[in-house]
Motif scaffolding. Structure first.
Motif, PDB file in Angstrom:
ATOM      1  N   ALA A 186      42.811  53.648  55.132  1.00  0.00           N
ATOM      2  CA  ALA A 186      42.269  52.549  54.151  1.00  0.00           C
ATOM      3  C   ALA A 186      40.897  52.810  53.786  1.00  0.00           C
ATOM      4  O   ALA A 186      40.154  53.350  54.622  1.00  0.00           O
ATOM      5  CB  ALA A 186      42.464  51.327  54.743  1.00  0.00           C
ATOM      6  N   LYS A 187      40.545  52.408  52.602  1.00  0.00           N
ATOM      7  CA  LYS A 187      38.952  52.103  52.434  1.00  0.00           C
ATOM      8  C   LYS A 187      38.807  50.568  52.694  1.00  0.00           C
ATOM      9  O   LYS A 187      39.221  49.827  51.726  1.00  0.00           O
ATOM     10  CB  LYS A 187      38.909  52.619  51.087  1.00  0.00           C
ATOM     11  N   ILE A 188      37.724  50.247  53.298  1.00  0.00           N
ATOM     12  CA  ILE A 188      37.437  49.071  53.538  1.00  0.00           C
ATOM     13  C   ILE A 188      35.889  49.001  53.231  1.00  0.00           C
ATOM     14  O   ILE A 188      34.954  49.349  53.969  1.00  0.00           O
ATOM     15  CB  ILE A 188      37.702  48.577  54.803  1.00  0.00           C
ATOM     16  N   TYR A 189      35.404  48.027  52.504  1.00  0.00           N
ATOM     17  CA  TYR A 189      34.077  47.669  52.039  1.00  0.00           C
ATOM     18  C   TYR A 189      33.587  46.544  52.298  1.00  0.00           C
ATOM     19  O   TYR A 189      34.038  45.324  51.858  1.00  0.00           O
ATOM     20  CB  TYR A 189      33.619  48.070  50.475  1.00  0.00           C
ATOM     21  N   SER A 190      32.402  46.099  53.116  1.00  0.00           N
ATOM     22  CA  SER A 190      31.781  44.970  53.094  1.00  0.00           C
ATOM     23  C   SER A 190      30.740  45.001  52.103  1.00  0.00           C
ATOM     24  O   SER A 190      30.372  45.827  51.351  1.00  0.00           O
ATOM     25  CB  SER A 190      30.951  44.913  54.449  1.00  0.00           C
ATOM     26  N   HIS A 191      30.209  43.694  51.580  1.00  0.00           N
ATOM     27  CA  HIS A 191      29.149  43.415  50.811  1.00  0.00           C
ATOM     28  C   HIS A 191      29.611  43.972  49.494  1.00  0.00           C
ATOM     29  O   HIS A 191      28.780  44.433  48.743  1.00  0.00           O
ATOM     30  CB  HIS A 191      27.967  43.819  51.013  1.00  0.00           C
ATOM     31  N   LYS A 192      30.970  43.875  48.961  1.00  0.00           N
ATOM     32  CA  LYS A 192      31.377  44.264  47.802  1.00  0.00           C
ATOM     33  C   LYS A 192      31.959  42.759  47.060  1.00  0.00           C
ATOM     34  O   LYS A 192      33.147  42.401  47.323  1.00  0.00           O
ATOM     35  CB  LYS A 192      32.442  45.110  47.878  1.00  0.00           C
ATOM     36  N   LYS A 193      31.300  42.346  46.182  1.00  0.00           N
ATOM     37  CA  LYS A 193      31.760  40.901  45.771  1.00  0.00           C
ATOM     38  C   LYS A 193      32.612  41.197  44.449  1.00  0.00           C
ATOM     39  O   LYS A 193      32.097  41.885  43.550  1.00  0.00           O
ATOM     40  CB  LYS A 193      30.725  40.097  45.215  1.00  0.00           C
ATOM     41  N   VAL A 194      34.026  40.814  44.314  1.00  0.00           N
ATOM     42  CA  VAL A 194      34.743  40.923  43.233  1.00  0.00           C
ATOM     43  C   VAL A 194      34.396  39.794  42.523  1.00  0.00           C
ATOM     44  O   VAL A 194      34.447  38.513  42.891  1.00  0.00           O
ATOM     45  CB  VAL A 194      36.269  40.912  43.684  1.00  0.00           C
ATOM     46  N   THR A 195      33.970  40.030  40.975  1.00  0.00           N
ATOM     47  CA  THR A 195      33.506  38.868  40.004  1.00  0.00           C
ATOM     48  C   THR A 195      34.453  38.726  39.052  1.00  0.00           C
ATOM     49  O   THR A 195      34.540  37.639  38.510  1.00  0.00           O
ATOM     50  CB  THR A 195      32.346  39.372  39.358  1.00  0.00           C
ATOM     51  N   SER A 196      35.548  39.434  38.993  1.00  0.00           N
ATOM     52  CA  SER A 196      36.565  39.362  37.858  1.00  0.00           C
ATOM     53  C   SER A 196      37.677  40.218  38.054  1.00  0.00           C
ATOM     54  O   SER A 196      37.779  41.223  38.753  1.00  0.00           O
ATOM     55  CB  SER A 196      35.837  39.423  36.451  1.00  0.00           C
ATOM     56  N   ILE A 197      38.755  39.931  37.171  1.00  0.00           N
ATOM     57  CA  ILE A 197      39.895  40.756  37.527  1.00  0.00           C
ATOM     58  C   ILE A 197      40.342  41.329  35.639  1.00  0.00           C
ATOM     59  O   ILE A 197      39.745  40.646  34.875  1.00  0.00           O
ATOM     60  CB  ILE A 197      41.261  40.116  37.801  1.00  0.00           C
ATOM     61  N   GLN A 198      40.757  42.246  35.886  1.00  0.00           N
ATOM     62  CA  GLN A 198      41.276  43.004  34.407  1.00  0.00           C
ATOM     63  C   GLN A 198      42.787  42.724  34.510  1.00  0.00           C
ATOM     64  O   GLN A 198      43.414  42.806  35.340  1.00  0.00           O
ATOM     65  CB  GLN A 198      40.806  44.457  34.325  1.00  0.00           C
ATOM     66  N   ARG A 199      43.098  42.286  33.212  1.00  0.00           N
ATOM     67  CA  ARG A 199      44.699  41.845  33.236  1.00  0.00           C
ATOM     68  C   ARG A 199      45.173  42.492  31.511  1.00  0.00           C
ATOM     69  O   ARG A 199      44.638  42.464  30.983  1.00  0.00           O
ATOM     70  CB  ARG A 199      44.919  40.303  33.419  1.00  0.00           C
ATOM     71  N   GLU A 200      46.405  42.707  32.001  1.00  0.00           N
ATOM     72  CA  GLU A 200      47.392  42.835  30.454  1.00  0.00           C
ATOM     73  C   GLU A 200      48.649  41.764  30.808  1.00  0.00           C
ATOM     74  O   GLU A 200      49.470  41.979  31.394  1.00  0.00           O
ATOM     75  CB  GLU A 200      47.730  44.236  30.464  1.00  0.00           C
ATOM     76  N   GLU A 201      48.288  40.803  30.017  1.00  0.00           N
ATOM     77  CA  GLU A 201      49.223  39.576  29.869  1.00  0.00           C
ATOM     78  C   GLU A 201      49.304  39.012  31.630  1.00  0.00           C
ATOM     79  O   GLU A 201      48.353  38.684  32.079  1.00  0.00           O
ATOM     80  CB  GLU A 201      50.724  40.106  29.440  1.00  0.00           C
ATOM     81  N   ASN A 202      50.542  39.051  32.251  1.00  0.00           N
ATOM     82  CA  ASN A 202      50.725  38.425  33.484  1.00  0.00           C
ATOM     83  C   ASN A 202      50.582  39.504  34.605  1.00  0.00           C
ATOM     84  O   ASN A 202      51.212  39.372  35.581  1.00  0.00           O
ATOM     85  CB  ASN A 202      51.982  37.686  33.795  1.00  0.00           C
ATOM     86  N   LYS A 203      49.727  40.910  34.390  1.00  0.00           N
ATOM     87  CA  LYS A 203      49.753  41.789  35.356  1.00  0.00           C
ATOM     88  C   LYS A 203      48.150  42.287  35.397  1.00  0.00           C
ATOM     89  O   LYS A 203      47.647  42.289  34.541  1.00  0.00           O
ATOM     90  CB  LYS A 203      50.334  43.112  34.894  1.00  0.00           C
ATOM     91  N   VAL A 204      48.140  41.955  36.541  1.00  0.00           N
ATOM     92  CA  VAL A 204      46.459  42.660  36.962  1.00  0.00           C
ATOM     93  C   VAL A 204      46.280  44.271  36.905  1.00  0.00           C
ATOM     94  O   VAL A 204      46.939  44.839  37.739  1.00  0.00           O
ATOM     95  CB  VAL A 204      45.987  42.068  38.408  1.00  0.00           C
ATOM     96  N   THR A 205      45.535  44.673  36.165  1.00  0.00           N
ATOM     97  CA  THR A 205      45.216  46.049  36.320  1.00  0.00           C
ATOM     98  C   THR A 205      44.217  46.556  36.842  1.00  0.00           C
ATOM     99  O   THR A 205      43.858  47.876  37.176  1.00  0.00           O
ATOM    100  CB  THR A 205      45.110  46.447  34.489  1.00  0.00           C
ATOM    101  N   GLY A 206      43.120  45.714  37.549  1.00  0.00           N
ATOM    102  CA  GLY A 206      41.974  46.094  38.164  1.00  0.00           C
ATOM    103  C   GLY A 206      41.215  44.869  38.286  1.00  0.00           C
ATOM    104  O   GLY A 206      41.439  43.744  38.040  1.00  0.00           O
ATOM    105  N   VAL A 207      40.112  45.357  39.211  1.00  0.00           N
ATOM    106  CA  VAL A 207      38.733  44.341  39.453  1.00  0.00           C
ATOM    107  C   VAL A 207      37.824  44.738  39.204  1.00  0.00           C
ATOM    108  O   VAL A 207      37.543  46.114  39.280  1.00  0.00           O
ATOM    109  CB  VAL A 207      39.201  43.758  40.847  1.00  0.00           C
ATOM    110  N   LYS A 208      36.647  44.001  38.926  1.00  0.00           N
ATOM    111  CA  LYS A 208      35.244  44.227  38.794  1.00  0.00           C
ATOM    112  C   LYS A 208      34.613  43.764  39.858  1.00  0.00           C
ATOM    113  O   LYS A 208      34.799  42.862  40.231  1.00  0.00           O
ATOM    114  CB  LYS A 208      35.127  44.063  37.363  1.00  0.00           C
ATOM    115  N   THR A 209      33.568  44.605  40.220  1.00  0.00           N
ATOM    116  CA  THR A 209      32.614  44.053  41.433  1.00  0.00           C
ATOM    117  C   THR A 209      31.207  43.682  40.660  1.00  0.00           C
ATOM    118  O   THR A 209      30.950  44.087  39.696  1.00  0.00           O
ATOM    119  CB  THR A 209      32.432  45.134  42.428  1.00  0.00           C
ATOM    120  N   ALA A 210      30.434  43.149  41.596  1.00  0.00           N
ATOM    121  CA  ALA A 210      28.906  42.584  41.113  1.00  0.00           C
ATOM    122  C   ALA A 210      28.096  43.796  40.827  1.00  0.00           C
ATOM    123  O   ALA A 210      27.197  43.684  40.076  1.00  0.00           O
ATOM    124  CB  ALA A 210      28.312  41.715  42.132  1.00  0.00           C
ATOM    125  N   GLU A 211      28.594  44.965  41.395  1.00  0.00           N
ATOM    126  CA  GLU A 211      27.684  46.297  41.369  1.00  0.00           C
ATOM    127  C   GLU A 211      27.910  46.942  39.843  1.00  0.00           C
ATOM    128  O   GLU A 211      27.379  48.080  39.564  1.00  0.00           O
ATOM    129  CB  GLU A 211      27.925  46.927  42.196  1.00  0.00           C
TER     130      GLU A 211
END
Length: 386
Positions: A171-196
């Protein structure tokens, strides 16, 4: 920078790390992201009680969930310790659930009658019999229930163990990585974006965001009824004659550990404030001295506070997010996140890998609140129309 993984877990407490561990055991690529330290919030503040009877009023779905997870610790703890080399401080200390008001003895007897079908060993004790077992108990204790199987674990250590074990498995585990938003296609999440500015593409997203869950309503366009509930805790040095058992009484608990006694915990709705207060400390001191008079005048070695994730019915929210193809919720564990970490990790990993919800978690879907809201709305409408 762009990354890709099968599953993104937002939140790196004991629940998020446990799910990551069981997903990696199932060979699922997983990434855990936390805006602070891994396990740095409620998970590290918790006392580590593995004492399931307290929140239970008798048999039912929550009892099934809690006791199923409790029963897994004797096998999972050595598994994690062997894999990580960490000592989790797991100990079957045994607990005395006490009452000091003679008028409330019957209430304790009723609780014992309600608990007996749950299958844990327990023994009724008079006040004198309780003091024979635990001489430090106050003279005012007039009855107790002895539960030898109730246990404890070091909460920060089990978070670290789940995280380290998951990483060892890939697994990859990261501290101090704030997720600020999600990417979506209709009712499916395709990814997330971080503050960096990183973008992480995923096939599935799991929210394990603890007391902060309600802040993510806007991501999913659904109400997530989880609010922070502060608990203050102190530790005191053990007296010359050491406390032997976990003691419950008067809404407080005392836990003997490593030459100290952990004393908790307040229950306060104060938003996201994690300050230790004079009022909280005073209540903890008085509660401790009432149960164990030899602690009178003792000073705290340490004091701290954490935020429990509280739901309206005090049960967790587990399972698929309504209206979403690939979003799973594992939030709202209230004061039992540590004890529920194993069953939550296993059940959510099963849901992600097989698309099937385990029967034991079915009653804890977010839909239970959606249905209540819907029925209340219908009632209001029918009243207006009449």
């Amino acid at each position: 920078m762009e990354h890709t993984t099968d599953v993104v877990i937002v939140g790196g407490g004991v629940i998020g790390c446990a799910i990551a561990y069981y997903l990696r055991k199932a060979n699922v690529d997983v990434m855990v992201l936390d805006e602070g330290e891994i396990g740095g919030q409620a998970s590290s503040a918790a006392a580590g009680l593995l004492a399931p009877l307290g929140p239970l009023t008798g048999p039912g779905p929550f009892a099934d969930l809690l006791l199923a997870s409790f029963a897994l610790f004797p096998s999972v703890v050595p598994e994690l310790e062997d894999l990580t080399g960490l000592d989790l401080g797991y100990e079957q200390t045994g607990a005395l659930r006490t009452v000091s008001n003679p008028k409330r003895v019957s209430n304790l007897q009723q609780r014992m009658e309600a608990w007996q079908p749950l299958g844990l060993k327990m023994q009724w004790l008079t006040g004198d019999e309780a003091r024979q077992m635990e001489p430090l108990l106050a003279p005012g204790v007039c009855a107790a229930i002895y539960v030898p199987e109730e246990s404890q674990i070091k909460a920060p250590q089990i978070v670290k163990a789940f995280a380290n074990a998951a990483v060892k498995l890939g697994a990859k585990i990261y501290s101090h990585k704030k997720v600020t938003s999600i990417q979506r296609e209709e009712n499916k999440v395709t990814g997330v974006k971080t503050a960096e500015g990183d973008t992480i593409a995923c096939d599935h997203m799991i929210l394990t965001t603890g007391a902060w869950t309600g802040l993510y309503d806007s991501w999913l366009d659904i109400s997530l009824p989880v609010v922070p509930h502060r608990g203050q805790i102190i530790s005191m040095k053990q007296p010359a004659t050491a406390l032997r058992y976990i003691i419950f009484g008067g809404s407080a608990y005392l836990v003997p550990r490593d030459g100290s006694i952990i004393i908790g915990a307040t229950k306060e709705e104060v938003g996201f404030d994690i300050q230790v207060t004079n009022e909280g400390l005073s209540w903890l001191y008085k509660s401790a001295a009432k149960l164990v008079p030899s602690l009178q005048g003792s000073k705290a070695e340490l004091s701290w506070a954490g935020l429990r994730p509280k739901t309206p019915d005090k049960y967790p929210i587990l399972g698929a997010a309504p209206g979403w193809q690939n979003v799973t919720l594992a939030v709202g564990h209230n004061s039992v996140g540590v004890i529920l970490s194993i069953i939550t990790g296993q059940s959510i990993a099963q849901l992600v890998t097989t698309k099937e919800t385990s029967e034991i978690t079915l009653p804890f879907s977010l839909n239970r609140f959606v249905k209540k809201h819907s029925s209340n709305t219908q009632l209001a409408q029918s009243t207006l129309e009449s």
